[in-house]
Write a protein that holds these residues in place. Structure first.
Motif, mmCIF file in Angstrom:
data_model
loop_
_atom_site.group_PDB
_atom_site.id
_atom_site.type_symbol
_atom_site.label_atom_id
_atom_site.label_comp_id
_atom_site.label_asym_id
_atom_site.label_seq_id
_atom_site.Cartn_x
_atom_site.Cartn_y
_atom_site.Cartn_z
ATOM 1 N N CYS A 280 1.152 18.509 29.943
ATOM 2 C CA CYS A 280 2.395 19.260 29.723
ATOM 3 C C CYS A 280 3.182 19.463 31.014
ATOM 4 C CB CYS A 280 2.070 20.604 29.078
ATOM 5 S SG CYS A 280 1.365 20.464 27.416
ATOM 6 N N TRP B 201 6.556 17.473 32.061
ATOM 7 C CA TRP B 201 7.781 18.186 32.450
ATOM 8 C C TRP B 201 8.277 17.689 33.807
ATOM 9 C CZ3 TRP B 201 8.386 21.350 36.792
ATOM 10 C CH2 TRP B 201 9.602 22.037 36.863
ATOM 11 N N TYR C 167 11.872 15.661 34.666
ATOM 12 C CA TYR C 167 12.885 16.574 35.203
ATOM 13 C C TYR C 167 13.203 16.303 36.671
ATOM 14 C CZ TYR C 167 14.983 20.915 36.917
ATOM 15 O OH TYR C 167 15.808 21.830 37.517
ATOM 16 N N ALA D 127 12.020 16.823 29.129
ATOM 17 C CA ALA D 127 11.183 17.683 29.970
ATOM 18 C C ALA D 127 10.885 19.001 29.260
ATOM 19 C CB ALA D 127 11.878 17.940 31.306
ATOM 20 N N LEU D 128 11.891 19.550 28.594
ATOM 21 C CA LEU D 128 11.697 20.806 27.877
ATOM 22 C C LEU D 128 10.666 20.659 26.771
ATOM 23 C CD1 LEU D 128 12.745 23.751 27.524
ATOM 24 C CD2 LEU D 128 14.353 22.829 25.832
ATOM 25 N N GLN E 292 7.384 21.287 28.239
ATOM 26 C CA GLN E 292 7.252 22.675 28.675
ATOM 27 C C GLN E 292 7.017 23.608 27.496
ATOM 28 O OE1 GLN E 292 10.652 24.380 30.712
ATOM 29 N NE2 GLN E 292 9.357 25.176 32.336
#
Length: 751
Positions: free
Chosen positions: A647, A651, A655, A673-674, A677
């Motif tokens: 995770c 991310w 990002y 990326a979110l 997250q």
């Protein structure tokens, strides 16, 4: 042994036996005779009777249905497909990608620097399934769609992809060995991570297992699709390869696996995770180039050979040209660089000014430039320095690599030359000019050596379109080069051509190719001028191979840079973390109805908090473990590290690269990326509940906080749903209430 009738009367659902054991008992060696016959006893009859009873029973297939997964899938489909065809108007990036869909429908070639063609093809597939004919002018956001545009079909595939995020988020946390309750909290996912996790959890199965191969191959397919849509997917692909490499490294230490087994595992992963993704990536371009076979506005940035392989456009001009350039050939020379625009070597009767504005002097000879339009003054004649004739002999004498030639301007009949005079805009380079009519006898200082850059041998023939050549001035060793600078008014804003001192390497600005070509037949000037205006007639094929076209197109996609203009809704990567920006996708022409890309601020903030908590806890655990203090069991620690690695790593790779990119950025670039997250939120919540809330009271309080948090997420979702779906229309006061941050651009009409 029960009576056969008793066996037949058994409930078929409760009857279980192993057919292999039955056959073994029927034909066991101790019951066989030397003559090869087996005596039939009552026991055998009873056994066969049992088998017959089994065959008479119905075949029953049982299936397990995960109600959570089904419910999440239905919810995802409803949330993404509801009101999909509203508004029936162009919404933000539809104005950009819609034009490519139209080009696909019309089979017209295009180049898009935003990424590989697989994503475009998926959008075009929706248009094709909806019967779209490509006839729509994608010129502005908010333009009403005509009746021939299948809006629902065009938006269907992206909506389905978004809908599948929800159940896949659930499944990824299940595969990470977290609870089903924690899995329900995940809402987004990237498919390729899921497929590899599923395969990793099936590693105990052998190579003959269908599930083992299915999930491994699906991983490779998902990797190629991720990279084939956007090059940002390459970072996630590299993350997955790193995880796969780490897993294989652990397998090497397993003493139960033989060397042969390890080699087979390595080859299987290489096939599924490298070879198949590369092959599929190439197949995307193959389909793309097969579909787009017609010339269009974008093919001008491609080489002459590429353009000539397309139907129409340059192909109509170059079809029938002689392949081999010979002494006496009439040619146009196109600069291979194509920047700042495509242009051809050009000259005209105007001369360089005696003195430039900065006081430097010139040769006052005939100007030589690079002209971005087709013109009769772009024609040159390849002359043999030892002969005066400007026609092709019979048979033609081809020009080869290393041959010395003179280039005579077709209309003015003056020689191309460079000398030790500073170029007008590039004073460190030599001026290139035309001077001396070819009929005037003077010491030869206008000789050029032809160097074929992409030659296969030193005896290669100079070929139309296919050969990329440099012209090296024999007397000064300067190379004919496009500087790219735009000349002043006296040069009609055409591009400067200079003589660059010979240097190592072959920059594309120094490389030229013959685009239009004919064999000169007329020695008289007037007849030759008429010849230069006439089309060619000879026929020859110049089709490029797929790999040649793929290589060129791939390079153009990677290096092509559109003019970066500041966009109203562009943002920086730092703005994404705190969601200080939004994008207005659409505004109703008369009412206040509008659609925005605006995330759920509670979820956004929770994802940031979860990332900080995870990193702080991980650092704390590492320090404690260094002191030989183990706060959680080893298996839970490994789970915590692996889940966080995926995770947090996902991310980071999706990002951080944006800080190094020189391109216009928007909020939607942060969504991959979110995704990673957000997956971290339920992981951290379960960890806190299982290992930090030790008493029943703390667990109850923590559960209540989670319920309150979920309620706030849902509340924010409902509050902003009018600007998510565009319905219902809100009043000015209601729109102002949605501006929770001053940086959010909620559109409010002036009264």
């Amino acid at each position: 042994m029960p009576h056969p009738q008793a066996v037949r009367n058994k409930d078929p659902v409760a009857l279980h036996f192993d057919g292999g054991d039955v056959l073994a008992s029927c034909f066991s060696p101790d019951q066989s005779h030397a003559d090869g016959f087996i005596p039939v006893t009552f026991s055998h009859i009873e056994t066969f009777d049992r088998m017959l009873g089994f065959l008479k029973n119905p075949a029953v297939v049982t299936a397990e249905i995960n109600v959570n997964l089904v419910a999440l899938t239905v919810m995802g489909l409803i949330s993404r497909l509801w009101g999909l065809s509203y508004p029936r108007a162009v919404v933000f990036d539809e104005v950009y990608y819609g034009q490519f869909v139209s080009l696909y429908m019309k089979r017209i070639f295009f180049v898009d620097d935003s990424g590989p063609p697989f994503g475009h093809m998926l959008l075009a597939l929706g248009g094709y399934l909806g019967g779209f004919d490509g006839n729509f002018l994608w010129n502005r956001i908010g333009a009403e769609y005509s009746t021939n545009v299948p809006v629902w079909s065009l938006r269907l595939l992206p909506a389905l992809a978004g809908a599948l995020y929800v159940p896949l988020a659930y499944q990824i946390l299940v595969e990470l060995q977290f609870s089903h309750c924690a899995a329900l909290g995940a809402a987004l996912l990237i498919l390729l991570v899921l497929s590899y996790l599923k395969f990793y959890n099936l590693q105990r199965h052998s190579f003959s297992s269908g599930s083992w191969w299915f999930w491994l191959l699906l991983t490779g397919v998902a990797c190629s699709c991720a990279v084939g849509v956007k090059y940002m997917g390459l970072f996630t692909y590299m993350l997955l390869l790193a995880i796969a490499g780490l897993h294989f490294w652990q397998m090497i230490g397993d003493q139960n696996l033989s060397n042969v087994s390890l080699i087979c595992h390595f080859l299987a992963r290489g096939l599924a995770l490298v070879i198949i993704p590369v092959a599929m990536y190439l197949s995307f371009f193959y389909v793309h180039l097969t579909l787009l076979y017609r010339s269009g506005p974008h093919d001008q940035i491609m080489t002459s050979a590429f353009q000539a392989s397309l139907e129409g456009g340059l192909a109509r001009i170059t079809q029938g040209q002689p392949l081999e350039v010979a002494y006496g050939s009439q040619i146009t020379l196109r600069n291979v660089l194509g920047k700042p625009m495509q242009c051809w070597l050009h000259s005209h009767t105007n001369t360089y000014p005696i003195r430039y504005e900065n006081g430097r002097g010139s040769s006052h000879q005939q100007q030589v430039t690079c002209y971005p339009f087709k013109d009769v003054n772009n024609w040159w004649i390849v002359k043999d320095p030892g002969m005066q004739q400007l026609v092709v002999s019979n048979p033609p004498r081809p020009v080869r690599h290393g041959h010395i030639v003179q280039l005579v301007h077709g209309i003015t009949t003056r020689y191309l030359n460079t000398h030790d005079v500073a170029a007008p805009l590039s004073p460190h380079s030599q001026e290139v000019s035309c001077y001396i009519d070819y009929n005037i006898s003077m010491p030869a200082q206008n000789l050029w050596r032809v160097e074929i850059v992409n030659r296969e041998s030193d005896t290669d023939v100079w070929k139309t379109i296919l050969s990329e050549v440099r012209f090296v001035h024999v007397n000064t060793s300067a190379v004919l080069k496009l500087s790219g600078a735009s000349l002043p008014e006296w040069g009609y804003r055409q591009l400067e051509v200079v003589g660059e001192k010979l240097s190592k390497g072959y920059h594309q600005s120094m490389v030229w190719n013959v685009e239009e070509h004919r064999y000169g037949k007329s020695q008289e000037q007037k007849e030759r001028e008429a010849e230069l205006h006439s089309p060619t007639q000879m026929d020859i094929s110049k089709n490029l191979s797929f790999m040649a076209k793929f290589t060129e197109l791939q390079w153009k996609i990677l290096t092509l840079k559109n003019e970066d203009t500041e966009h109203k809704y562009s943002s920086s990567a730092l703005d994404w973390i705190t969601m200080d920006t939004n994008i207005a996708y659409w505004l109703h022409p008369t009412s206040g109805a509008q659609i925005h890309l605006l995330g759920n601020i509670v979820t956004w903030a929770s994802a940031n908090i979860a990332a900080v908590v995870y990193m702080c806890l991980s650092l704390w655990y590492l320090i404690r473990r260094r002191r030989k203090i183990y706060d959680i069991p080893e298996d839970k620690w490994q789970l915590w590290v692996s889940a966080g690695g995926i995770c947090v790593g996902g991310w980071a790779v999706n990002y951080l690269p944006f800080f190094l990119m020189e391109k216009t950025l928007f909020l939607y670039h942060y969504l991959p990326a979110l995704t990673f997250q957000i997956l971290l939120i339920p992981i951290v919540l379960q960890h806190l509940s299982d290992h930090l809330c030790r008493s029943l009271l703390l667990k109850s309080m923590f559960s209540a906080l989670i319920v309150a948090w979920f309620s706030s997420v849902y509340r924010v979702y409902c509050t902003f749903s009018p600007v998510t779906y565009g319905e219902p229309s809100l009043s000015v006061a209601e729109l102002k209430e949605l501006r929770w941050k001053d940086s959010w651009n909620i559109l409010i009409r002036k009264q």
